[in-house]
Scaffold this active site. Structure first.
Site, PDB file in Angstrom:
ATOM      1  N   CYS A  40       0.803  -1.228   0.000  1.00  0.00           N
ATOM      2  CA  CYS A  40       0.000   0.000   0.000  1.00  0.00           C
ATOM      3  C   CYS A  40       0.832   1.272   0.000  1.00  0.00           C
ATOM      4  O   CYS A  40       0.826   2.022  -0.966  1.00  0.00           O
ATOM      5  CB  CYS A  40      -0.926   0.003   1.211  1.00  0.00           C
ATOM      6  SG  CYS A  40      -2.190  -1.254   1.102  1.00  0.00           S
TER       7      CYS A  40
HETATM    8  N1  LIG Z   1      -2.708  -6.104   2.082  1.00  0.00           N
HETATM    9  C1  LIG Z   1      -3.082  -4.979   2.663  1.00  0.00           C
HETATM   10  O1  LIG Z   1      -2.670  -4.664   3.794  1.00  0.00           O
HETATM   11  C2  LIG Z   1      -4.051  -4.030   1.995  1.00  0.00           C
HETATM   12  C3  LIG Z   1      -4.616  -3.013   2.757  1.00  0.00           C
HETATM   13  C4  LIG Z   1      -5.514  -2.147   2.169  1.00  0.00           C
HETATM   14  C5  LIG Z   1      -5.804  -2.272   0.813  1.00  0.00           C
HETATM   15  N2  LIG Z   1      -5.219  -3.260   0.064  1.00  0.00           N
HETATM   16  C6  LIG Z   1      -5.586  -3.335  -1.352  1.00  0.00           C
HETATM   17  O2  LIG Z   1      -6.492  -4.426  -1.533  1.00  0.00           O
HETATM   18  C7  LIG Z   1      -6.272  -5.064  -2.784  1.00  0.00           C
HETATM   19  C8  LIG Z   1      -5.970  -6.541  -2.576  1.00  0.00           C
HETATM   20  O3  LIG Z   1      -4.767  -6.628  -1.820  1.00  0.00           O
HETATM   21  P1  LIG Z   1      -4.317  -7.976  -1.088  1.00  0.00           P
HETATM   22  O4  LIG Z   1      -3.198  -7.593  -0.182  1.00  0.00           O
HETATM   23  O5  LIG Z   1      -5.490  -8.692  -0.532  1.00  0.00           O
HETATM   24  O6  LIG Z   1      -3.744  -8.779  -2.351  1.00  0.00           O
HETATM   25  P2  LIG Z   1      -3.393 -10.349  -2.412  1.00  0.00           P
HETATM   26  O7  LIG Z   1      -2.390 -10.486  -3.475  1.00  0.00           O
HETATM   27  O8  LIG Z   1      -3.103 -10.851  -1.025  1.00  0.00           O
HETATM   28  O9  LIG Z   1      -4.768 -11.010  -2.861  1.00  0.00           O
HETATM   29  C9  LIG Z   1      -5.337 -10.812  -4.111  1.00  0.00           C
HETATM   30  C10 LIG Z   1      -5.980 -12.123  -4.563  1.00  0.00           C
HETATM   31  O10 LIG Z   1      -6.642 -11.884  -5.800  1.00  0.00           O
HETATM   32  C11 LIG Z   1      -6.479 -13.034  -6.608  1.00  0.00           C
HETATM   33  N3  LIG Z   1      -6.709 -12.638  -7.985  1.00  0.00           N
HETATM   34  C12 LIG Z   1      -5.910 -11.958  -8.831  1.00  0.00           C
HETATM   35  N4  LIG Z   1      -6.538 -11.746  -9.996  1.00  0.00           N
HETATM   36  C13 LIG Z   1      -7.760 -12.303  -9.891  1.00  0.00           C
HETATM   37  C14 LIG Z   1      -8.871 -12.414 -10.761  1.00  0.00           C
HETATM   38  N5  LIG Z   1      -8.847 -11.877 -11.980  1.00  0.00           N
HETATM   39  N6  LIG Z   1      -9.949 -13.080 -10.325  1.00  0.00           N
HETATM   40  C15 LIG Z   1      -9.991 -13.622  -9.092  1.00  0.00           C
HETATM   41  N7  LIG Z   1      -8.972 -13.533  -8.211  1.00  0.00           N
HETATM   42  C16 LIG Z   1      -7.877 -12.879  -8.619  1.00  0.00           C
HETATM   43  C17 LIG Z   1      -5.069 -13.488  -6.316  1.00  0.00           C
HETATM   44  O11 LIG Z   1      -4.885 -14.848  -6.634  1.00  0.00           O
HETATM   45  C18 LIG Z   1      -4.978 -13.235  -4.801  1.00  0.00           C
HETATM   46  O12 LIG Z   1      -5.379 -14.357  -4.047  1.00  0.00           O
HETATM   47  C19 LIG Z   1      -5.144  -4.275  -3.459  1.00  0.00           C
HETATM   48  O13 LIG Z   1      -5.688  -3.284  -4.258  1.00  0.00           O
HETATM   49  C20 LIG Z   1      -4.428  -3.637  -2.288  1.00  0.00           C
HETATM   50  O14 LIG Z   1      -3.764  -2.457  -2.651  1.00  0.00           O
HETATM   51  C21 LIG Z   1      -4.350  -4.151   0.648  1.00  0.00           C
END
Ligand SMILES: NC(=O)c1ccc[n+]([C@@H]2O[C@H](COP(=O)([O-])OP(=O)(O)OC[C@H]3O[C@@H](n4cnc5c(N)ncnc54)[C@H](O)[C@@H]3O)[C@@H](O)[C@H]2O)c1
Length: 442
Positions: free
Chosen positions: A283
């Site tokens: 992030c």
């Molecule tokens: N990790 C954090 O602390 C956090 C905090 C706030 C916001 N975010 C935001 O949330 C979003 C997700 O982050 P995250 O950390 O959970 O990511 P992550 O990589 O842990 O999880 C994303 C998941 O999406 C899946 N994926 C990818 N493409 C896909 C598709 N087309 N269809 C279905 N599944 C698909 C991946 O396999 C993965 O399991 C991002 O935009 C991130 O910036 C993350």
């Protein structure tokens, strides 16, 4: 194009509201990562029937076996939800046909050029659009630039001929999860939500209110998108500022940690941020560049963001210089020495190494000729400069010429570390309660 008669439209909205209120709506979460899995669990705990959709077979199999791969969710919580059939996962988007709501929680990384990579959102929406139907609520949660929901997601769903705010409802809601934070989890972090229309916002508000403690509706998707970017830009810039103060204090021989602690006694107008080896995670190092990319198109240079990005990017180099200086002071060159890194995750008590500054610090030291080992109870192995490294027990610090504390995990035995290590560069003030000539603080 299919046009719904007014009575049918009202019916679609009324039926969805009723399903949400009675928690009989079938909830879908697309992307079961650090954000999506905890969200899915909260809705299942609130009594909804939840289906997670992810492209990763490994994650889908783990969920269906009741096994969690996300630190904040224990198998003891997930297992019973799966066993009682409140929750399941699949790689097959055709389940969208039977869903009433969808939250999209897929990754939004930056390209090498620091441009937003929308490909995950686009590919998820293409799949959703194939099985999309009237009466659905879709909420984008992935962090992104202001305008994405209406410029990218809406046209893909509107191709169905269905009308937003009447036949279906579309919102943006920024995810604010803080992995490893025991006090604030998905359920008690206030949830901001903004819809394309007022009816969309109300549907989103109603939905989150069933499972989360506090919902904060805002007037549009753009406001909701911008909220997240303000929060993360605020953190990134304040960390950049305190890193610059740390560089200044280092140059003039002042303990920056003592300065911050004393400043933090001011009961108003000051909030402490802490210096460190650089930014990490999915992030803070990334999201502000979504904003600067967007504002550049409007002719505004995001100068604070660029400057903070530069200073934060210098920190791994500063740490590598600090290690080199500490070794030189005891008559050793970096080349040929053994350096042991304590903690490689991007922050305390989590297992995530995405963008971790530890990787930069280790890479810089390897390029200066050092041999690197590491300990991290949360990261059993990692790939560094094309080589696979395995985590070592903490005792390995005793065999090193210098130890660098990059991530201050709570589980580390710092007193024992101080006993066994000959020299320690502490980038997190983890050894605050100790005083020793072996310690070199950032
Ligand atoms: N990790 C954090 O602390 C956090 C905090 C706030 C916001 N975010 C935001 O949330 C979003 C997700 O982050 P995250 O950390 O959970 O990511 P992550 O990589 O842990 O999880 C994303 C998941 O999406 C899946 N994926 C990818 N493409 C896909 C598709 N087309 N269809 C279905 N599944 C698909 C991946 O396999 C993965 O399991 C991002 O935009 C991130 O910036 C993350």
């Amino acid at each position: 194009m299919m046009i719904q008669p007014l009575a049918e439209q009202q019916l679609a909205a009324g039926m969805l509201q009723e399903k949400i209120r009675t928690r009989t709506a079938r909830v879908g979460i697309v992307g079961l990562g650090y954000v999506g899995l905890p969200l899915a669990v909260e809705f299942a705990r609130a009594g909804f029937d939840v289906t997670g959709i992810d492209l990763s077979y490994k994650k889908v199999e783990a969920v269906n076996a009741g096994e969690s791969y996300v630190g904040d969710i224990s198998g003891d919580v997930l297992g019973p939800l799966v066993a009682s059939k409140k929750m399941r996962a699949t790689t097959d988007f055709s389940v969208v046909r039977d869903l009433d709501t969808i939250n999209i929680c897929v990754p939004t990384p930056l390209r090498k050029t620091k441009d937003p990579d929308m490909s995950y959102i686009v590919s998820a929406c293409q799949e959703i659009a194939r099985f999309f139907h009237a009466g659905m609520l879709v909420i984008l949660e992935s962090t992104t630039y202001p305008g994405t929901t209406e410029e990218v997601v809406l046209p893909m769903l509107a191709k169905s001929g269905l009308q937003v705010g009447k036949d279906f409802f579309l919102c943006f809601s920024p995810e604010r999860v803080d992995p490893g934070n025991p006090k604030y989890q998905t359920i008690n972090i206030p949830k901001v939500v903004g819809g394309v229309t007022a009816a969309c916002t109300e549907m989103g508000r109603l939905f989150y209110a069933q499972a989360l403690e506090t919902v904060v509706p805002v007037s549009s998707t753009q406001v909701a998108e911008m909220v997240k970017l303000l929060e993360n830009t605020y953190r990134m810039i304040n960390i950049g500022l305190v890193n610059e103060i740390a560089l200044m204090c280092d140059r003039i021989g002042i303990n920056v940690w003592e300065v911050i602690d004393a400043a933090a006694t001011k009961p108003f107008g000051f909030m402490p941020f802490y210096p460190g080896p650089g930014l990490g995670g999915h992030c803070i190092p990334i999201d502000p560049f979504y904003l600067s990319w967007k504002t550049k198109q409007a002719g505004i240079e995001a100068r604070f963001i660029e400057l903070a990005g530069y200073i934060n990017g210098q920190m791994p180099h500063f740490v590598a210089d600090k290690v080199q200086g500490a070794l030189n002071d005891v008559g050793k060159p970096v080349k040929g020495t053994r350096i042991h890194v304590m903690g490689v995750a991007y922050k305390r008590d989590i297992d995530d190494v995405r963008e971790s500054p530890a990787l930069d610090v280790m890479g810089l030291l390897v390029r200066r000729g050092a041999t690197i080992t590491y300990s991290d109870p949360h990261v059993p192995s990692l790939s560094l400069e094309g080589e696979e490294l395995k985590a070592q027990p903490e005792t390995a610090a005793g065999a090193a010429d210098c130890v660098v504390i990059v991530t201050d995990h709570s589980d580390f035995d710092y007193a024992a570390l101080l006993q066994r290590a000959p020299l320690i560069v502490d980038t997190r003030n983890a050894l605050k309660r100790f005083s020793s000539p072996k310690i070199v603080r950032l």
